[in-house]
Design a protein around this motif. Structure first.
Motif, PDB file in Angstrom:
ATOM      1  N   GLY A  14       0.925  -1.196  -0.056  1.00 19.59           N
ATOM      2  CA  GLY A  14       0.140  -0.129   0.105  1.00 19.59           C
ATOM      3  C   GLY A  14       0.756   1.251   0.090  1.00 19.59           C
ATOM      4  O   GLY A  14       0.474   2.219  -0.660  1.00 19.59           O
ATOM      5  N   LEU A  15       2.069   1.088   0.933  1.00 21.47           N
ATOM      6  CA  LEU A  15       2.833   2.363   0.871  1.00 21.47           C
ATOM      7  C   LEU A  15       3.347   2.403  -0.504  1.00 21.47           C
ATOM      8  O   LEU A  15       3.707   3.631  -0.976  1.00 21.47           O
ATOM      9  CB  LEU A  15       3.835   2.226   1.959  1.00 21.47           C
ATOM     10  CG  LEU A  15       3.206   2.403   3.407  1.00 21.47           C
ATOM     11  CD1 LEU A  15       4.419   2.145   4.505  1.00 21.47           C
ATOM     12  CD2 LEU A  15       2.751   3.950   3.490  1.00 21.47           C
ATOM     13  N   GLY A  16       4.096   1.532  -1.019  1.00 25.20           N
ATOM     14  CA  GLY A  16       4.580   1.638  -2.270  1.00 25.20           C
ATOM     15  C   GLY A  16       3.647   2.215  -3.537  1.00 25.20           C
ATOM     16  O   GLY A  16       4.135   2.992  -4.161  1.00 25.20           O
ATOM     17  N   ALA A  22       2.537   9.487  -5.794  1.00 26.88           N
ATOM     18  CA  ALA A  22       3.162  10.681  -5.357  1.00 26.88           C
ATOM     19  C   ALA A  22       4.278  11.165  -6.754  1.00 26.88           C
ATOM     20  O   ALA A  22       4.362  12.150  -6.961  1.00 26.88           O
ATOM     21  CB  ALA A  22       3.799  10.531  -4.270  1.00 26.88           C
ATOM     22  N   ASP A  23       5.029   9.951  -7.003  1.00 29.79           N
ATOM     23  CA  ASP A  23       6.099  10.166  -8.019  1.00 29.79           C
ATOM     24  C   ASP A  23       5.244  10.483  -9.620  1.00 29.79           C
ATOM     25  O   ASP A  23       5.868  11.288 -10.126  1.00 29.79           O
ATOM     26  CB  ASP A  23       6.900   8.838  -8.301  1.00 29.79           C
ATOM     27  CG  ASP A  23       7.823   8.640  -7.033  1.00 29.79           C
ATOM     28  OD1 ASP A  23       7.988   9.546  -6.115  1.00 29.79           O
ATOM     29  OD2 ASP A  23       8.314   7.502  -6.856  1.00 29.79           O
ATOM     30  N   PHE A  28       3.903  14.583 -13.328  1.00 28.17           N
ATOM     31  CA  PHE A  28       2.825  15.138 -13.998  1.00 28.17           C
ATOM     32  C   PHE A  28       3.043  16.765 -13.925  1.00 28.17           C
ATOM     33  O   PHE A  28       2.987  17.595 -14.679  1.00 28.17           O
ATOM     34  CB  PHE A  28       1.486  14.721 -13.590  1.00 28.17           C
ATOM     35  CG  PHE A  28       0.538  15.684 -14.409  1.00 28.17           C
ATOM     36  CD1 PHE A  28      -0.114  15.118 -15.541  1.00 28.17           C
ATOM     37  CD2 PHE A  28      -0.067  16.833 -13.965  1.00 28.17           C
ATOM     38  CE1 PHE A  28      -0.924  16.099 -16.274  1.00 28.17           C
ATOM     39  CE2 PHE A  28      -0.993  17.852 -14.359  1.00 28.17           C
ATOM     40  CZ  PHE A  28      -1.409  17.204 -15.772  1.00 28.17           C
ATOM     41  N   ALA A  29       3.346  17.157 -12.555  1.00 32.56           N
ATOM     42  CA  ALA A  29       3.427  18.621 -12.233  1.00 32.56           C
ATOM     43  C   ALA A  29       4.840  19.173 -12.845  1.00 32.56           C
ATOM     44  O   ALA A  29       4.841  20.556 -13.593  1.00 32.56           O
ATOM     45  CB  ALA A  29       3.774  18.869 -11.054  1.00 32.56           C
ATOM     46  N   ALA A  85       0.173   7.782 -17.376  1.00 34.87           N
ATOM     47  CA  ALA A  85      -1.029   7.537 -18.067  1.00 34.87           C
ATOM     48  C   ALA A  85      -2.307   7.076 -16.900  1.00 34.87           C
ATOM     49  O   ALA A  85      -3.256   7.360 -16.894  1.00 34.87           O
ATOM     50  CB  ALA A  85      -1.001   6.339 -19.160  1.00 34.87           C
ATOM     51  N   LYS A  86      -1.741   6.202 -16.125  1.00 38.11           N
ATOM     52  CA  LYS A  86      -2.556   5.880 -15.077  1.00 38.11           C
ATOM     53  C   LYS A  86      -2.899   7.157 -14.239  1.00 38.11           C
ATOM     54  O   LYS A  86      -4.126   7.035 -13.710  1.00 38.11           O
ATOM     55  CB  LYS A  86      -2.100   4.806 -14.085  1.00 38.11           C
ATOM     56  CG  LYS A  86      -2.585   4.071 -13.068  1.00 38.11           C
ATOM     57  CD  LYS A  86      -1.829   3.061 -12.281  1.00 38.11           C
ATOM     58  CE  LYS A  86      -2.532   1.821 -12.796  1.00 38.11           C
ATOM     59  NZ  LYS A  86      -2.039   0.585 -11.957  1.00 38.11           N
ATOM     60  N   TYR A  87      -2.080   7.868 -13.821  1.00 37.52           N
ATOM     61  CA  TYR A  87      -2.358   9.017 -13.024  1.00 37.52           C
ATOM     62  C   TYR A  87      -3.351   9.921 -13.704  1.00 37.52           C
ATOM     63  O   TYR A  87      -4.502  10.265 -13.110  1.00 37.52           O
ATOM     64  CB  TYR A  87      -0.903   9.699 -12.513  1.00 37.52           C
ATOM     65  CG  TYR A  87      -1.080  10.899 -11.984  1.00 37.52           C
ATOM     66  CD1 TYR A  87      -1.653  11.156 -10.631  1.00 37.52           C
ATOM     67  CD2 TYR A  87      -1.096  12.289 -12.674  1.00 37.52           C
ATOM     68  CE1 TYR A  87      -1.735  12.292  -9.894  1.00 37.52           C
ATOM     69  CE2 TYR A  87      -1.527  13.624 -11.980  1.00 37.52           C
ATOM     70  CZ  TYR A  87      -1.605  13.312 -10.564  1.00 37.52           C
ATOM     71  OH  TYR A  87      -1.902  14.673  -9.779  1.00 37.52           O
ATOM     72  N   VAL A  88      -3.064  10.389 -14.853  1.00 38.96           N
ATOM     73  CA  VAL A  88      -4.130  11.121 -15.547  1.00 38.96           C
ATOM     74  C   VAL A  88      -5.612  10.643 -15.936  1.00 38.96           C
ATOM     75  O   VAL A  88      -6.381  11.330 -15.558  1.00 38.96           O
ATOM     76  CB  VAL A  88      -3.663  11.426 -16.996  1.00 38.96           C
ATOM     77  CG1 VAL A  88      -4.548  12.292 -17.768  1.00 38.96           C
ATOM     78  CG2 VAL A  88      -2.355  12.314 -16.910  1.00 38.96           C
TER      79      VAL A  88
END
Length: 92
Positions: A14-16, A22-23, A28-29, A85-88
């Protein structure tokens, strides 16, 4: 003892996942937000929102480029492209 180990193992996964997200958000930022806006809902250079687009579509665009957007294949690792891609696609 086995139960404690199992709980710790699940927690570490879960932490990973949290660290990976976060990475991806930081990537993205630094690479995308300047054109697509910090929330991926559109910016000055790319006014159409990309938040929530299908992951495969985002990945293909990152790899091949589209319109004024350049290809990031060879500039970002496959893992970074997949994470972006997953984040967006997870944004609402």
């Amino acid at each position: 003892m086995k139960r404690v180990f199992a709980v710790l193992l699940v927690a570490s996964f879960g932490l990973g996942a949290f660290a990976a997200r976060a990475d991806d958000a930081a990537l993205f930022a630094s690479k995308c937000a300047v054109c697509h806006g910090k929330d991926a809902k559109g910016g000055k250079m790319a006014p159409k929102p990309i938040a929530g687009l299908p992951e495969g579509q985002v990945k293909k665009t990152l790899e091949e480029g589209k319109g004024r957007m350049p290809s990031y294949k060879g500039k970002l690792s496959d893992a970074e492209i997949g994470g972006l891609a997953k984040y967006v696609s997870s944004l609402k």
